[in-house]
Scaffold this motif. Sequence first.
Motif: not given
Length: 834
Positions: A746-769
């Motif tokens: 789906c992603l390769k067909r969408l005319p996007l400019d940007q992806l936004k990383i959800d804060k749930s991934f960023v919150e534990d980015i240094l603790r959770d591999p």
Amino acid sequence: MSVSVPKLAPAFALHVLPHSGADRLARLAARACGAPIAIVAGLENGEARFVAGTGFSPQEREGLLALCGATLETPPRQPLLPARCAPEIAFYRGLPLNREDGTLLGVLAVMDKAARSLGADQEEDLETLAGLAAAQLDAQPQHAARQTEEDAQRLATRLGITLESITEGFYTLDPQWRFSYLNREGARLLGRPPTELLGKSIWKEFPGAINTLFSEKVRAAVAGNYQVEFEALYAPLDKWFEIRAYPFPDGLAIYFRDVSERRKAREQLMLLETSISRLNDIVLIAEAVPSGRPGLRIIFANNAFEQHTGYSLAEALGHSPRLLCGPLTQRGELERIRNAFQKGEPVQAELITYKKNGRHFWMEVDIVPVADDAGVFFTHWVAVGRDITRRKVAESEIKHLAFYDPLTQLPNRQLLMDRLDKALVHNRRHPREGALMFIDLDNFKTLNDTMGHQKGDLLLQQVAKRLAACVRQTDTVARLGGDEFVVMLEDLGQDPREATVKAEIVSGQILAALSEPYSLAGYQHYSTCSIGVTAFNQTLNNIGDLLKQADLAMYQAKMAGRNTVCFFNPAMQAAVTASAALQSDLRRGLREKQFLLYYQPQVGRDGRMTGVEALLRWQHGERGLVQPAEFIPAAEDAGLILPLGQWALETACRQLAAWAQRPETAALSIAVNVSVRQFRHPEFVDLVMAALKETQVSPHKLKLELTESLLAEDMEITITKMARLKKMGVTLSLDDFGMGYSSLSCLKRLPLDQLKIDKSFVEDILRDPNDAAIARTIIGLAQSLGLGVVAEGVETEAQRDFLSRHGCDCYQGYLFCKPLPIDELEAFIKTLRM
């Protein structure tokens, strides 16, 4: 006890035994032991060599010889079964064949594909035949030069003992057709003692045998010097004999056995089979599958089976009776039948049975087990069935008339009460929440009075269809009479609050469905309904009280102004009231312009502010500042998300227009969240274009943040709309990437400019591999597709450094600034180095 052994000439023994004699010995061993397979093997160069045998195919011979190899070992042993060389063999008994000096010559073995054992008499017979077979192997041509007359005499003696012990009749005739030998069984079957027959002509002593099949066959065998096997009736004794005649140089040897009972049984079986084949009822006989595997296989089916099922006998034989099962066949009944099989009990059942063409019919079947001779194991099952489809149809029609409303075809009061009682009983055993809805059409009497009962009946029929479309197949929609309907929702979970929400959703769907216009024979009619709802679970077991509660709640809905829902349960009513109050406050908030936008800065790698995300807030008159999570779901349910989203879009565009007038803010962009319902509005793209045109804002400064739930359905429509926005110059960002429905295809067909990383991934980015790996993957994916990346929820320098090292080029979070109202944001901007 002394045994009288008849005198046999050594020449007779030597003529009868070589290879044709070995074959007969193998057959004698099989008959004496009641086993289907027997084999005589010789030892040559240390390996088993086939000499003679019976009861197996040429393809099986090598495997059976391999089994015999165990008996040829020193010391001899019985092979371990089942063996890879002969996997179907379940019984083996082999005896080594030795010369008198102990030299091993070979083996005589009997085998069976069914597990069994030998009796003492059978073991003795097998040992006798083994001695005879050893003598024969010792008498083969390579040893003939060493054969002495004494050996031949011993061989003749052994043969005599064997022939006296076998259960078949045996006699020999000399070239003049005179009896030269007669064993005890032969004398018994012929009804004459040996002393009266020896030396006498068979044709004179038994004149009834002349000009019969017997005389024709044995004379031809002697003339042609070949062996014959046949069955013949001897009329004077009124007996059928199975006869095998073997010519030898000094006369003729004849084995015969009385098979009168077998012939009679065969005739009776043929008569029975012919009678069964012509029955109108289906008759099926199945036997247990051999080798201990579970199940049955069909071995007989009559003509009625083929007529009713379409399967020929050839197509059915060897298959399981489950051949007749299909999707609608009752699994519970099959399990009951299986349990009866295991207990060896007869069973009767009514089954939905499938024909060869895929159609099904009802069959009443009686199944009876048949045990083996010992009465221990059930080897066969006889099933007699009859087509009862007409009876079942009639029963179904009677049941339908008794339990269904003839006008709407919905369950009536009696069936509703029965299902409600079962639901309450089930809930006591397995606690689950349920809900009962009383639905009454508003102003139905007016329609009947003004337009007639025919129009009223049409309305009731359409209402029934719409109600059925609003619920699951497991729920019940019933008509109590007049314009009163009942909906029973079962299995709404164990949480009362969750059940409340589900019941509220269904009641809302019913209100909406029944308020749509009706076409009544060319007349368009509008109607509404009032709904009363009450909950039930394991604590409530009185049907009467339950019905009263729902009825009372329905009348409360009538009193509340009709076209509404009222919950009897206080907790449910409170939840509905709160939801209704929130939706009412939302409408008032829109009218009174209580909503405002907060803005949270987005910062690039160099620390410079590149834009902001616009976030909705509600400045409630009593509750103060309300966060989006508390009112957005209610706005979605009430359909207010469209005007609210459009207000946010237009407000953001006006702010962009204001910033464009100032050099320090002219380059800033604003990201606006777009809900699924807002995006799917047919005029969404036109509304965006109108907002941009009205404010004269450069389209690329407006960033629309779309959620992944847009990708769940109508992908082509979504892509088309996004392409139109992209063509206008609007920046498109996919919010909360990785949390929902995204896929690479789906992603390769969408005319996007940007992806936004959800804060749930960023919150534990240094603790959770795992979170770190997901963030790196999203950044790498965006770079490979030529897209920008924004990470939201960045709160520490360490988080930003990690994201920066892996290529993230834009950040948003409390590390830089919390969401601010516009005046505070303006002050914040002035402190920055833009």
